[in-house]
Write a protein that holds these residues in place. Sequence first.
Motif, short mmCIF file in Angstrom:
data_model
loop_
_atom_site.label_atom_id
_atom_site.label_comp_id
_atom_site.label_asym_id
_atom_site.label_seq_id
_atom_site.Cartn_x
_atom_site.Cartn_y
_atom_site.Cartn_z
N GLY A 120 0.77 -1.10 -0.07
CA GLY A 120 -0.17 -0.04 -0.06
C GLY A 120 0.71 1.36 0.11
O GLY A 120 0.10 2.33 0.14
N LEU A 121 2.18 1.13 -0.24
CA LEU A 121 2.95 2.33 -0.11
C LEU A 121 3.50 2.63 -1.59
O LEU A 121 3.79 1.58 -2.45
N ASP A 122 4.03 3.73 -1.71
CA ASP A 122 4.48 4.10 -3.04
C ASP A 122 5.78 4.47 -2.95
O ASP A 122 6.68 4.29 -3.88
N ASN A 142 3.99 7.41 6.81
CA ASN A 142 2.59 7.11 6.97
C ASN A 142 1.71 8.20 6.06
O ASN A 142 1.65 9.06 6.38
N THR A 143 1.04 8.04 5.03
CA THR A 143 0.30 8.84 4.17
C THR A 143 -0.98 9.35 5.09
O THR A 143 -1.30 10.46 4.87
N ARG A 184 6.92 8.91 10.87
CA ARG A 184 7.74 8.12 10.36
C ARG A 184 7.63 6.68 10.85
O ARG A 184 7.11 6.42 12.08
N GLN A 185 7.71 5.83 9.98
CA GLN A 185 7.68 4.43 10.51
C GLN A 185 8.90 3.57 9.93
O GLN A 185 9.52 3.96 8.87
N LYS A 186 8.97 2.46 10.62
CA LYS A 186 10.36 1.82 10.28
C LYS A 186 10.02 0.48 10.51
O LYS A 186 9.21 -0.07 11.27
N ILE A 234 5.75 15.17 -2.82
CA ILE A 234 7.27 15.17 -2.92
C ILE A 234 7.71 14.81 -1.54
O ILE A 234 8.86 14.08 -1.50
N SER A 235 7.33 15.46 -0.55
CA SER A 235 7.66 14.91 0.75
C SER A 235 7.85 13.58 1.03
O SER A 235 8.86 13.03 1.53
N LEU A 236 6.47 12.96 0.52
CA LEU A 236 6.63 11.38 1.04
C LEU A 236 7.56 10.71 -0.04
O LEU A 236 8.04 9.79 0.75
#
Length: 597
Positions: free
Chosen positions: A186-188, A213-214, A219-221, A546-548
């Motif tokens: 689910g992430l780009d 996380n959108t 921040r996640q890791k 852009i930030s993501l």
Amino acid sequence: GNSTQIRTVGMFPFIQVCAAAVMSSQSESKTSFSKWKYAHYFTLVEHKDKNLSVKCKLCLSGSKVLSTAINSNSNLLKHLQKLHATTKLEAKPVDTLEVSQAPPAKQQRLDFNRIVSQGQINKAIARYVVENMQPVSTVESPAFRQLVSMITCSGDTQQMGRKTFSNYLDKEYSKMESELKTTFEGLDYIATTADIWSAHNKSFLGMTAHWINTATLQRQKAALACKRIKGRHTYDIIAAEIDHIHSLYGLSTKVTATVTDNGSNFVKAFQMYQPESLSDDDDDDNEEVTFTNVADVLDTSTEEGIVLPPHLRCASHTLNLISCSGVEKWLLSNHGTKGIYRSATAKCTALWSKASRSTLASELVGDVVGKKLLVPCSTRWNSFYDAVARIVEIPMTDLSTISNRLELKCIGEREFQFLREYCAIMKPLTVALDILQGEENCYYGTLLPTIEVLMSKLLEIKEGLIIATGLPDAIVQRKKEMVKGMLAEECHKLIPHSSSCNVQDFFCFEEVDDTFSTVETEVMTYLRTAETGMEILKQFPTIKEISLKKNAATPSSAPVERLFSLGSLVLSPKRNKLSDQRFERLLLMRYNHWFEG
């Protein structure tokens, strides 16, 4: 007996094993007092045994403390009827008391009478073993098995042996791996870090993943791997392992960048396995010419399927190199600082050596200044700065007393002045290192502002220097960036230009696309916004995208180094027979806190 209760302090995972993840029922203060229909007019202050101390919210002063029993609220009702007779009291639903304001109990009470399932017991045991990095054989310890047998289970308590517990950990690891893959789907945009760690004559390649996380913009890791590497750590082996790990989690096309240190093998791996489109774009950014062996290129061309993402060098490692070799090289090459640097560090080294090897010397330093000297560590540059800063904190008279009693050469006034200037110059570097080594609230966009502030602070210090006057200029290397232009350019890349006209519609006339003005307006509005924090990005969808993408990466490879710090605790000398696969799985589950959920 059956009604036995115990008091425990600390070691929460161990508490979970003892109680099998079952906390005691809600306190009596909540089950009785909070259910009183007028409890919402009071704030709980303290709970002692069967008595409560509360404050009335209706009293203007709000400072009077009232006492009541848990199961009797008559005096509180009298207080409301007497002092607040003009107030129309309204009954509220239960559980409206602000119990959260009550001070937590210093010790937890655990009740063994509550019945739990076998699954809860197994998960609690796994958490205790993994989180506290205990040997897998703990489950076969007679004392541990006796402790687990005291827990009341819905059925017969099944004690897991070492083999059964190992199979249970393997199943949980598979679940964790599957859940990570589902999350990544689910992430780009995802970024990774990579590094190699050697311990007990073994080498491991570690990798961590980082993303934003959108929805929450937090921040996640997650740890991806800590695989054993045998043989030489050549660039082709490193590239193959990194590509394999990315492919295993389906990240080959989603990784925006991989952060590593400045090791030549990592740098060469990413140079040799970059897609052609990226190699052309990076030509303008290279500050130095890199010569590549033609034979290596021909050998690489035969490798199929290995393509690495863009490479980012660890900013913390670069600053460490500047702080260590760069600064020392300048100090030794400058005639005004060469001699005093050598003499001052030599006297400091003598103090550190004497204080670390002799208990009498260490006690003498403690008696004179009330503190111990810090001894530098070869693997951490900050430790050298901390050690020098501790000496600078000691008055000159006390330093002379210590040196004389230890029969060492005293540090002179000019040498002491040099050490003070050295600490003043290096302090901004240490602060910058701490910022860039952050993880949760440190994004790649933090790098440029941190460096800019670092350079400005170093130049400010220059005016007050007497001896090391040229050192700030040697550290600072300015590079101005056109932030506004770069941001607008990135926004235009995300909005592809499209037109409804084709070759056959040669005489098609339509209004000029206003995408450019829209992007410019969004960028200008964003730059004028005084608000801070990631939440502001929800108002600017293009800049948020852009930030993501750009901020998914961390400025340094510190996260994977923290993975290795945990690894040194798991792979201890007493556990040298631990298999590579078992070590990796225990470490990843510990880093990802799999059993805490």
